[in-house]
Design an enzyme around this catalytic site. Structure first.
Site, PDB file in Angstrom:
ATOM      1  N   LYS A 126       0.861  -1.176   0.000  1.00  0.00           N
ATOM      2  CA  LYS A 126       0.000   0.000   0.000  1.00  0.00           C
ATOM      3  C   LYS A 126       0.907   1.241   0.000  1.00  0.00           C
ATOM      4  O   LYS A 126       1.843   1.313   0.777  1.00  0.00           O
ATOM      5  CB  LYS A 126      -0.895  -0.012   1.249  1.00  0.00           C
ATOM      6  CG  LYS A 126      -2.058   0.927   1.202  1.00  0.00           C
ATOM      7  CD  LYS A 126      -3.092   0.580   2.277  1.00  0.00           C
ATOM      8  CE  LYS A 126      -4.339   1.426   2.129  1.00  0.00           C
ATOM      9  NZ  LYS A 126      -5.402   1.043   3.088  1.00  0.00           N
TER      10      LYS A 126
ATOM     11  N   ARG B 149     -25.437  -0.964   6.842  1.00  0.00           N
ATOM     12  CA  ARG B 149     -25.213  -2.388   6.537  1.00  0.00           C
ATOM     13  C   ARG B 149     -25.861  -3.293   7.595  1.00  0.00           C
ATOM     14  O   ARG B 149     -26.129  -4.462   7.358  1.00  0.00           O
ATOM     15  CB  ARG B 149     -23.695  -2.681   6.522  1.00  0.00           C
ATOM     16  CG  ARG B 149     -23.018  -2.425   5.216  1.00  0.00           C
ATOM     17  CD  ARG B 149     -23.255  -3.527   4.227  1.00  0.00           C
ATOM     18  NE  ARG B 149     -22.816  -3.199   2.895  1.00  0.00           N
ATOM     19  CZ  ARG B 149     -21.569  -3.374   2.447  1.00  0.00           C
ATOM     20  NH1 ARG B 149     -20.621  -3.796   3.270  1.00  0.00           N
ATOM     21  NH2 ARG B 149     -21.267  -3.089   1.196  1.00  0.00           N
TER      22      ARG B 149
ATOM     23  N   GLU C 266     -19.794  -4.715   9.770  1.00  0.00           N
ATOM     24  CA  GLU C 266     -20.724  -3.952  10.616  1.00  0.00           C
ATOM     25  C   GLU C 266     -21.853  -4.835  11.157  1.00  0.00           C
ATOM     26  O   GLU C 266     -22.290  -4.672  12.299  1.00  0.00           O
ATOM     27  CB  GLU C 266     -21.313  -2.783   9.821  1.00  0.00           C
ATOM     28  CG  GLU C 266     -20.316  -1.662   9.514  1.00  0.00           C
ATOM     29  CD  GLU C 266     -19.438  -1.957   8.322  1.00  0.00           C
ATOM     30  OE1 GLU C 266     -19.649  -2.985   7.643  1.00  0.00           O
ATOM     31  OE2 GLU C 266     -18.505  -1.164   8.067  1.00  0.00           O
TER      32      GLU C 266
END
Ligand SMILES: Cc1ncc(C[n+]2csc(CCOP(=O)(O)OP(=O)(O)O)c2C)c(N)n1
Ligand SMILES: CC(=O)[C@@H](O)[C@H](O)COP(=O)(O)O
Ligand SMILES: [Mg+2]
Length: 635
Positions: A283, A398, A370
């Site tokens: 990343k 969600r 979630e």
């Protein structure tokens, strides 16, 4: 060929590795310059430059469809699909969006913003393709963080059961979510990445082949095939989970080695059924500061490319709501070991990383999950703990059923703290916190509240912690407070269901909620300049609504205005109007909030102005609604 000349990814076909490497450098330069100027997601896109180039060179994008998970990492995709010249408008009003959008570009085959959707969408397209007898490749590109989302696993379960349905899943494994990735899946990926046999083959095989005459440095596709085959032979465990779930597993592949990527993707395209290519990336690749601080450079406000430092704002800002929230929660948790803060992969955004640092035993990061976070909180509440589910308004969407089914029906005392409630700005429609007032107030047993500023937020945190007779939720906005004095401890809890009068006036009753209370007061001052005196109430709670305070005043004054930073459909204004109707207090009500539209990416200030939510616009709306004569005078 220069990147700026590429308007179609098929222009990559036939380019040499060296040419692709040149374009990779140009992508990184453009990506860095743009994000430094506009802000946005930095590390994710830098990590997938070679992955994007390698994948796109092996596809026919006039036919094949690539679906990016989340989409925050898809700036290279955008730069290769005709948006180079507009890229400087990234995440600005009417500019290039920060995520994929079907309406923005024909190569944006599926919009996102929320994680873990790509495999489901790609599988849906693949099944449609087969039903229609069409021939195109369906490819999902998903990160290791997004793979921890339940939806992704549901889709893998489904796809793995369809041995004849061609689907390519490219797993971009950089060991990072926004924070370091968490859970058994990333740990398993790590084992695969670092497994000694894989490392041995990778490091030694290449070395051996290089000494074979006429092979030289470049690893031809054939050699890649031999290497891949040996990996699969020598290390049957690598990828075993995916293989057992019906996928052909390929990898781990060096996500910055174009030759390896191209050869692997070419092989993958030949395989029938679901295939998972495990790509290992870094990343922030190519920008040392981002490689070293992958959390800090996940997303950036405008910054100085040389120093990596954020461009300081013109004047010092009050503390961010998230910081006040987490500071207050940590203080309370130090005194109460039953408090457990739960985040769904948003430790830094919610500020719960401060709880993790100070009280790691009272901190849980469940990954991008979630739904699991909410029901986990319910389980904790069953056992007498004080769970605090700190989940952004948009991401909590969600877990709507878990809030109903696992928390409210059982009346379990979970404390939901919804950050980023209201307009969030550059992240646009997928991230606006528009719906939480409506989606929470309709659920029995749920208490719903919002502070007018950061000082009241502190009182609401202690109110929420102390309230253990039912579920309770508190919303607060992205960004900074009003700079009001804050207490270090001893916050006075609020009485549930009670609001406060901030101003007296006989001409109109203005009932503000949360972030719209200050604008309500400012609008009242503007109205006063026109001889209109307003009573202003800070409602504090939408459920239970303070009807004892509101109804008599509404009846007495005869005109009501409600203000909320959320959807009008089913929101705070609806709650007030319903209460008035139910009590037969038949007075005119003007609801001010967000109409039934999607709020696109822009600065929050631009969005407030576009929605008529500035204090001056509020005053004008009130004049137009109830005081036409004075309104005429204003023109
Ligand atoms: C449902 C949902 N929860 C939380 C987020 C916030 N979020 C955005 S990107 C991200 C991390 C994604 O990690 P990964 O998929 O590995 O991509 P990477 O950033 O590593 O490229 C998170 C948690 C989100 N977009 N969607
Ligand atoms: C891509 C994603 O969903 C997150 O990175 C999000 O952009 C974070 O938003 P904040 O900047 O408000 O924390
Ligand atoms: Mg990742």
């Amino acid at each position: 060929m220069h990147l700026s000349e590429i308007t179609h990814p098929n222009q990559l076909h036939g380019l040499s590795i060296r040419q692709l490497q040149q374009i990779a450098r140009q992508i990184r330069d453009k990506h860095l310059q743009t994000v430094a100027a506009t802000g946005g997601h930095l590390g994710p896109g830098l990590g997938v430059v070679e992955l994007t180039l390698g994948l796109y060179q092996t596809l026919d994008l006039d036919r094949d469809k690539v679906i990016w998970d989340v989409g925050h990492q898809a700036y290279p995709h955008k730069l290769l699909t005709g948006r180079y010249s507009d890229f400087h408008t990234l995440r600005q009003k009417d500019g290039v969006a920060g995520y994929l959008k079907r309406c923005e570009n024909k190569f944006d085959h599926f919009g996102a913003g929320h994680a873990s959707t790509s495999i489901s969408a790609a599988l849906g397209m693949a099944l449609a393709r087969d039903l229609k007898g069409e021939k195109f490749k369906a490819v999902a590109v998903i990160g290791d963080g997004a793979l921890t989302g339940g939806m992704a696993l549901e889709a893998i379960n489904h796809a793995g059961h369809l041995p004849k349905t061609n689907l390519l899943v490219v797993l971009n494994d950089n060991e990072m979510s926004i924070s370091p990735n968490v859970g058994a899946i990333p740990r398993y990926l790590n084992k695969m990445r670092l497994s000694p046999p894989v490392q041995f083959i990778k490091d030694n095989l290449e070395e051996q082949f290089k000494h074979i005459p006429f092979v030289g440095e470049s690893l031809s596709p054939e050699l890649e095939r031999i290497k891949e085959g040996m990996k699969r032979l020598a290390v049957p465990k690598v990828g075993a989970v995916f293989e057992e779930l019906g996928f052909t597993y390929m990898g781990p592949v060096d996500g910055h080695n174009l030759e390896e990527l191209i050869a692997t993707f070419q092989q993958a395209h030949q395989i029938i059924g679901p295939v998972l290519v495990h790509v290992v990336t870094t990343k922030g690749k190519g920008y040392e500061l981002a490689e070293k601080d992958q959390v800090g450079y996940h997303a950036q406000t405008p910054f100085n490319l040389t120093t990596g430092k954020a461009i300081p704002s013109s004047k010092p800002k009050p503390p961010a709501y998230a910081k006040v929230f987490s500071h207050t929660l940590v203080k309370l948790a130090e005194q109460n070991p039953k408090i457990v803060g739960i985040t769904a992969a948003m430790a830094t955004g919610t500020g719960l990383d401060k709880l993790q640092a100070k009280l790691p035993n009272q901190y849980i990061d469940v990954g991008i999950a979630e739904q699991h976070a909410v029901t986990l909180a319910a389980g904790l509440a069953c056992e007498g703990m004080r769970p605090v589910a700190a989940i952004y308004s948009t991401f909590l969407q969600r877990a709507f059923d878990q809030i109903i089914h696992d928390v409210c029906i059982q009346n379990l005392p979970v404390f939901f703290c919804l950050d980023r409630a209201g307009i969030v700005g550059a992240d646009g429609p997928t991230h606006q916190g528009m719906y939480d007032i409506a989606y929470l107030r309709c659920i029995p047993n749920m208490v719903v509240m919002a502070p007018k500023d950061e000082a009241e937020l502190q009182r609401m945190v202690v109110t929420g912690i102390n309230h253990t007779s039912s579920p309770i939720s508190m919303r607060f906005p992205r960004g900074n407070g009003h700079g009001v004095p804050l207490m270090e401890e001893g916050w006075e809890p609020l009485e549930i269901g009670k609001g406060e009068i901030l101003r007296q006036g006989d001409d109109v009753l203005i009932v503000g909620y949360g972030t719209m209370v200050y604008p309500s007061m400012q609008a009242a001052e503007i109205l006063s300049e026109h001889g209109i005196e307003a009573t202003v109430i800070n409602a504090r709670f939408v459920k239970p609504l303070d009807t004892e305070l509101i109804l008599p005043l509404a009846k007495q004054i005869g005109r009501v205005v409600t203000l909320e930073e959320g959807c009008l459909m089913g929101g705070f204004g609806s709650a007030v109007a319903e209460a008035l109707m139910d009590a037969d207090v038949l007075v005119p009500v003007k609801r001010i909030g967000v109409p039934d539209i999607l709020v696109d990416h822009a600065t929050p200030e631009e969005s407030y102005a576009a929605l008529g939510l500035t204090s001056r616009q509020i005053a004008e709306t009130v004049l137009q609604a109830f005081f036409k004569k004075q309104a005429a005078a204003v023109v």
